[in-house]
Scaffold this active site. Structure first.
Site, PDB file in Angstrom:
ATOM      1  N   LYS A   1      43.441  41.339  46.958  1.00 27.27           N
ATOM      2  CA  LYS A   1      44.788  41.565  46.410  1.00 27.27           C
ATOM      3  C   LYS A   1      45.536  42.601  47.257  1.00 27.27           C
ATOM      4  O   LYS A   1      46.715  42.441  47.557  1.00 27.27           O
ATOM      5  CB  LYS A   1      44.712  42.037  44.950  1.00 27.27           C
TER       6      LYS A   1
ATOM      7  N   TYR B   1      37.119  41.641  45.598  1.00 30.72           N
ATOM      8  CA  TYR B   1      38.225  40.961  44.903  1.00 30.72           C
ATOM      9  C   TYR B   1      39.495  41.814  45.003  1.00 30.72           C
ATOM     10  O   TYR B   1      40.566  41.332  45.389  1.00 30.72           O
ATOM     11  CB  TYR B   1      37.879  40.704  43.427  1.00 30.72           C
TER      12      TYR B   1
ATOM     13  N   SER C   1      47.519  42.426  40.990  1.00 32.58           N
ATOM     14  CA  SER C   1      46.723  42.905  39.866  1.00 32.58           C
ATOM     15  C   SER C   1      46.766  44.427  39.809  1.00 32.58           C
ATOM     16  O   SER C   1      46.895  45.096  40.844  1.00 32.58           O
ATOM     17  CB  SER C   1      45.277  42.454  40.082  1.00 32.58           C
TER      18      SER C   1
HETATM   19  P1  NAD Z   1      42.152  31.098  36.671  1.00 36.93           P
HETATM   20  O1  NAD Z   1      40.864  31.085  37.394  1.00 36.93           O
HETATM   21  O2  NAD Z   1      42.190  30.636  35.270  1.00 36.93           O
HETATM   22  O3  NAD Z   1      43.253  30.275  37.496  1.00 36.93           O
HETATM   23  C1  NAD Z   1      43.248  30.228  38.912  1.00 36.93           C
HETATM   24  C2  NAD Z   1      43.340  28.761  39.312  1.00 36.93           C
HETATM   25  O4  NAD Z   1      43.355  28.677  40.739  1.00 36.93           O
HETATM   26  C3  NAD Z   1      42.153  27.930  38.821  1.00 36.93           C
HETATM   27  O5  NAD Z   1      42.638  26.788  38.117  1.00 36.93           O
HETATM   28  C4  NAD Z   1      41.420  27.524  40.103  1.00 36.93           C
HETATM   29  O6  NAD Z   1      40.817  26.241  40.001  1.00 36.93           O
HETATM   30  C5  NAD Z   1      42.538  27.580  41.128  1.00 36.93           C
HETATM   31  N1  NAD Z   1      42.107  27.830  42.514  1.00 36.93           N
HETATM   32  C6  NAD Z   1      41.311  28.837  42.964  1.00 36.93           C
HETATM   33  N2  NAD Z   1      41.166  28.736  44.296  1.00 36.93           N
HETATM   34  C7  NAD Z   1      41.901  27.668  44.706  1.00 36.93           C
HETATM   35  C8  NAD Z   1      42.149  27.085  45.965  1.00 36.93           C
HETATM   36  N3  NAD Z   1      41.596  27.546  47.090  1.00 36.93           N
HETATM   37  N4  NAD Z   1      42.937  25.992  46.022  1.00 36.93           N
HETATM   38  C9  NAD Z   1      43.510  25.485  44.896  1.00 36.93           C
HETATM   39  N5  NAD Z   1      43.310  26.016  43.669  1.00 36.93           N
HETATM   40  C10 NAD Z   1      42.510  27.097  43.576  1.00 36.93           C
HETATM   41  O7  NAD Z   1      42.740  32.598  36.776  1.00 36.93           O
HETATM   42  P2  NAD Z   1      43.951  33.284  36.022  1.00 36.93           P
HETATM   43  O8  NAD Z   1      43.403  34.257  35.046  1.00 36.93           O
HETATM   44  O9  NAD Z   1      44.925  32.278  35.581  1.00 36.93           O
HETATM   45  O10 NAD Z   1      44.544  34.145  37.225  1.00 36.93           O
HETATM   46  C11 NAD Z   1      45.583  33.678  38.049  1.00 36.93           C
HETATM   47  C12 NAD Z   1      45.852  34.692  39.146  1.00 36.93           C
HETATM   48  O11 NAD Z   1      46.167  35.954  38.556  1.00 36.93           O
HETATM   49  C13 NAD Z   1      44.679  34.934  40.075  1.00 36.93           C
HETATM   50  O12 NAD Z   1      45.171  35.090  41.394  1.00 36.93           O
HETATM   51  C14 NAD Z   1      44.084  36.229  39.586  1.00 36.93           C
HETATM   52  O13 NAD Z   1      43.443  36.948  40.603  1.00 36.93           O
HETATM   53  C15 NAD Z   1      45.333  36.966  39.099  1.00 36.93           C
HETATM   54  N6  NAD Z   1      45.034  37.981  38.073  1.00 36.93           N
HETATM   55  C16 NAD Z   1      44.366  37.600  36.931  1.00 36.93           C
HETATM   56  C17 NAD Z   1      44.042  38.561  35.979  1.00 36.93           C
HETATM   57  C18 NAD Z   1      43.253  38.190  34.741  1.00 36.93           C
HETATM   58  O14 NAD Z   1      42.634  39.067  34.149  1.00 36.93           O
HETATM   59  N7  NAD Z   1      43.274  36.928  34.302  1.00 36.93           N
HETATM   60  C19 NAD Z   1      44.414  39.897  36.178  1.00 36.93           C
HETATM   61  C20 NAD Z   1      45.127  40.235  37.320  1.00 36.93           C
HETATM   62  C21 NAD Z   1      45.433  39.269  38.274  1.00 36.93           C
HETATM   63  N1  UFG Z   2      34.194  45.657  28.492  1.00 39.79           N
HETATM   64  C1  UFG Z   2      33.160  45.828  27.607  1.00 39.79           C
HETATM   65  N2  UFG Z   2      32.315  44.776  27.389  1.00 39.79           N
HETATM   66  C2  UFG Z   2      32.464  43.573  27.998  1.00 39.79           C
HETATM   67  C3  UFG Z   2      33.540  43.400  28.895  1.00 39.79           C
HETATM   68  C4  UFG Z   2      34.386  44.475  29.122  1.00 39.79           C
HETATM   69  O1  UFG Z   2      32.979  46.906  27.036  1.00 39.79           O
HETATM   70  O2  UFG Z   2      31.659  42.665  27.770  1.00 39.79           O
HETATM   71  C5  UFG Z   2      35.106  46.783  28.732  1.00 39.79           C
HETATM   72  C6  UFG Z   2      35.124  47.210  30.170  1.00 39.79           C
HETATM   73  O3  UFG Z   2      34.082  48.068  30.467  1.00 39.79           O
HETATM   74  C7  UFG Z   2      36.519  47.833  30.278  1.00 39.79           C
HETATM   75  C8  UFG Z   2      37.357  47.025  29.279  1.00 39.79           C
HETATM   76  O4  UFG Z   2      36.405  46.380  28.414  1.00 39.79           O
HETATM   77  O5  UFG Z   2      36.465  49.147  29.845  1.00 39.79           O
HETATM   78  C9  UFG Z   2      38.199  45.953  29.940  1.00 39.79           C
HETATM   79  O6  UFG Z   2      37.353  45.174  30.790  1.00 39.79           O
HETATM   80  P1  UFG Z   2      37.809  43.802  31.436  1.00 39.79           P
HETATM   81  O7  UFG Z   2      36.675  43.319  32.280  1.00 39.79           O
HETATM   82  O8  UFG Z   2      38.319  42.880  30.396  1.00 39.79           O
HETATM   83  O9  UFG Z   2      39.062  44.216  32.316  1.00 39.79           O
HETATM   84  P2  UFG Z   2      39.173  45.252  33.533  1.00 39.79           P
HETATM   85  O10 UFG Z   2      40.241  46.221  33.146  1.00 39.79           O
HETATM   86  O11 UFG Z   2      37.884  45.801  33.924  1.00 39.79           O
HETATM   87  O12 UFG Z   2      39.642  44.310  34.718  1.00 39.79           O
HETATM   88  C10 UFG Z   2      40.523  43.218  34.536  1.00 39.79           C
HETATM   89  C11 UFG Z   2      40.171  42.141  35.556  1.00 39.79           C
HETATM   90  C12 UFG Z   2      40.447  42.646  36.936  1.00 39.79           C
HETATM   91  C13 UFG Z   2      41.852  43.108  37.023  1.00 39.79           C
HETATM   92  C14 UFG Z   2      42.130  44.150  35.976  1.00 39.79           C
HETATM   93  C15 UFG Z   2      43.562  44.578  36.000  1.00 39.79           C
HETATM   94  O13 UFG Z   2      38.811  41.789  35.444  1.00 39.79           O
HETATM   95  O14 UFG Z   2      40.264  41.610  37.838  1.00 39.79           O
HETATM   96  O15 UFG Z   2      41.835  43.627  34.685  1.00 39.79           O
HETATM   97  O16 UFG Z   2      44.380  43.468  35.940  1.00 39.79           O
HETATM   98  F1  UFG Z   2      42.078  43.632  38.225  1.00 39.79           F
END
Ligand code: NAD
Ligand code: UFG
Length: 349
Positions: free
Chosen positions: A160, A156, A132
C-alpha cells in the site's frame, strides 16, 4: 454528476467492491468489473445483480480477468471507454503477506502497474485507489492525519505504501492524472438487505468476521488479542466504518475527480473519527444479535497498535463526505448478513 459516466471497478466481486458497485449503479453509472475471483465467488455478482434489479444491472458488465495479465486488461479497455477506475483488486491478508511477500508484491504491485499502463494507453487518467490506515503504522499520535509520516509494518502494508508513492510519481510526471488515495480504517457491516457481505476464506483474520462466525456457531470462542493495553478496558481501539458509508465515500471521491480540475494525487482518510475497543465491539454485537460471544483473553497480537482512529476533517471539507452509521448499525447489518448466510455465499456444508 452526469448520469452517463462509466467506471471500471477492479476487485468488484469482493467485499467492499460489491457494495460500492451497487451504489454506483444506483447513482446512474455504467459499471464494468474485472476480478479473478481469487477471494470472491460468482454468487456475489449474482446477488449484486438481484439487488440492483434488471434495469440497473443491464448497465453492469463482469469480466473474469487477472490484473497481472495485460491481455485481460486489454479485453476490458478495448470494448468500452471508462471515465474513471476504482481499484480494489489486491490481496489483503497481513499474515499471508509475511509468509509469502513475493505473492503480495507480484499481485498488488505488478497488477497495479499493468492497470496504470493500460489506463494511460486508453487515455483514462482518473483513479480512486484503495489504500489503508495500515500506512500510518503504529501511529505516535491520534487521530491519524493525512499529512503524518507513513510507514509499513509488514509486506501487505508495504504494497500500500509503495503504491501510494507510485501514484504520486505517476501524477507528478504527467499532471493529466487525477488520483485519489482512500485510506480505509476498519470496514465492517453489510448491505441492509443481508444479501451481500464479507465472506472470508478459511479462519477469519479480522475481528468482525471472527465474531460473526462465533455467533453462528462455526467457531467456539473469540480470542481477544491483548487485555493490558493502556485503554479504558485494556483491549485495543480501532475506527470501524460501515461498508455502505465506505461505498458512499467512493462516490464522493469520483465526484471530486469529475468536478475539480488539477486535484493532483491526494489522500483522504475514510473512517468515523471514533474509536471502539475490542470488548466494546463484542458487547455491541451481543446486543445486536442476542447471542453470547464467549471470549478468551490472549496475549497481544504482534505488530498491533494500541489505538488507531481517523481524523475525518479533510474528507468532510474536501469530499463533502462523512460517515452516517455508528457501531449499532454496523453490528445490526453484520448480524443480518450472518444470520441469513451463516456460511457466507456458500451453502451450509
Ligand atoms: P476482497 O478480497 O473482498 O476483494 C478484493 C477483490 O480483488 C477480490 O474479489 C479478489 O478476487 C480480487 N483480486 C485480487 N487480486 C486480483 C488480481 N490480480 N486481478 C483481479 N482481481 C483480483 O477485499 P476487500 O476487503 O473488498 O478490499 C478491497 C481493497 O481494499 C483491497 O485493496 C484491500 O487491500 C483494501 N483494504 C481493505 C480493508 C479491509 O479491512 N477490508 C482495509 C483497508 C484496505
Ligand atoms: N482482534 C482480536 N481477535 C481476533 C481478531 C482481531 O482480538 O480474532 C483484535 C486485533 O488484535 C485488533 C482489533 O481486533 O486489536 C482489530 O483487528 P483487525 O484484524 O480486525 O483489524 P486491524 O486494525 O488489525 O487491521 C485491519 C486490516 C488491515 C488494515 C487495517 C486498517 O486487517 O489490513 O485494518 O485498515 F490495514
Amino acid at each position: 454528476m452526469a448520469k452517463t459516466k462509466s467506471a471500471l471497478v477492479t476487485g468488484g466481486a469482493g467485499f467492499i467492491g460489491t457494495h460500492t458497485v451497487l451504489q454506483l449503479l444506483k447513482e446512474g453509472f455504467h459499471v464494468s468489473i474485472i476480478d479473478n475471483l481469487d477471494n470472491s465467488v460468482p454468487e456475489a455478482i449474482d446477488r449484486l445483480r438481484h439487488l440492483a434489479g434488471p434495469e440497473l444491472s443491464s448497465r453492469l458488465q463482469f469480466f473474469l480477468g487477472d490484473l497481472r495479465n495485460k491481455e485481460d486488461l486489454e479485453k476490458v479497455f478495448s470494448v468500452q471507454r471508462y471515465d474513471a477506475v476504482i481499484h480494489f483488486a489486491g490481496l489483503k491478508a497481513v499474515g499471508e503477506s509475511v509468509g509469502n511477500p513475493l505473492l503480495y508484491y507480484n499481485n498488488n504491485i505488478i497488477g497495479t502497474i499493468n492497470l496504470y499502463e493500460t489506463m494511460a494507453k486508453y487515455g483514462c487518467k482518473k483513479m480512486v485507489f484503495s489504500s489503508s490506515a495500515t500506512v500510518y503504522g503504529q501511529p505516535e499520535k491520534i487521530p491519524c492525519v493525512e499529512e503524518f509520516d507513513l510507514k509499513a509494518m509488514n509486506p501487505y502494508g508495504r504494497t500500500k505504501l509503495y503504491l501510494e508513492e507510485i501514484a504520486r510519481d505517476i501524477q507528478k510526471a504527467d499532471p493529466e492524472w487525477s488520483i485519489i488515495l482512500l485510506r480505509y480504517f476498519n470496514p465492517v457491516g453489510a448491505h441492509e438487505s443481508g444479501e451481500i457481505g464479507e465472506d472470508p476464506k478459511g479462519i477469519p483474520n479480522n475481528l468482525m468476521p471472527y465474531i460473526q462466525q462465533v455467533a453462528v456457531g462455526r467457531l467456539p470462542q473469540l480470542n481477544v488479542y491483548g487485555h493490558d493495553y493502556p485503554t479504558r478496558d485494556g483491549s485495543a481501539i480501532r475506527d470501524y466504518i460501515h461498508v455502505m458509508d465506505l461505498a458512499d465515500g467512493h462516490l464522493a471521491a469520483l465526484k471530486k475527480l469529475f468536478d475539480s480540475e488539477d486535484i493532483g494525487c491526494v489522500a483522504y482518510n475514510l473512517g468515523t473519527g471514533r474509536g471502539t475497543s475490542v470488548l466494546e465491539m463484542v458487547s455491541a454485537f451481543e446486543k445486536a444479535s442476542g447471542k453470547k460471544i464467549p471470549i478468551k483473553l490472549c496475549p497481544r497480537r504482534p505488530g498491533d497498535a494500541t489505538e488507531v482512529y481517523a481524523s475525518i476533517e479533510k474528507a468532510r471539507k474536501e469530499l463533502d463526505w462523512s460517515a452516517k452509521f455508528g457501531i449499532e448499525e454496523m453490528c445490526r447489518d453484520q448480524w443480518n448478513w450472518a444470520s441469513k448466510n451463516p456460511y457466507g455465499y456458500r451453502p451450509q456444508p
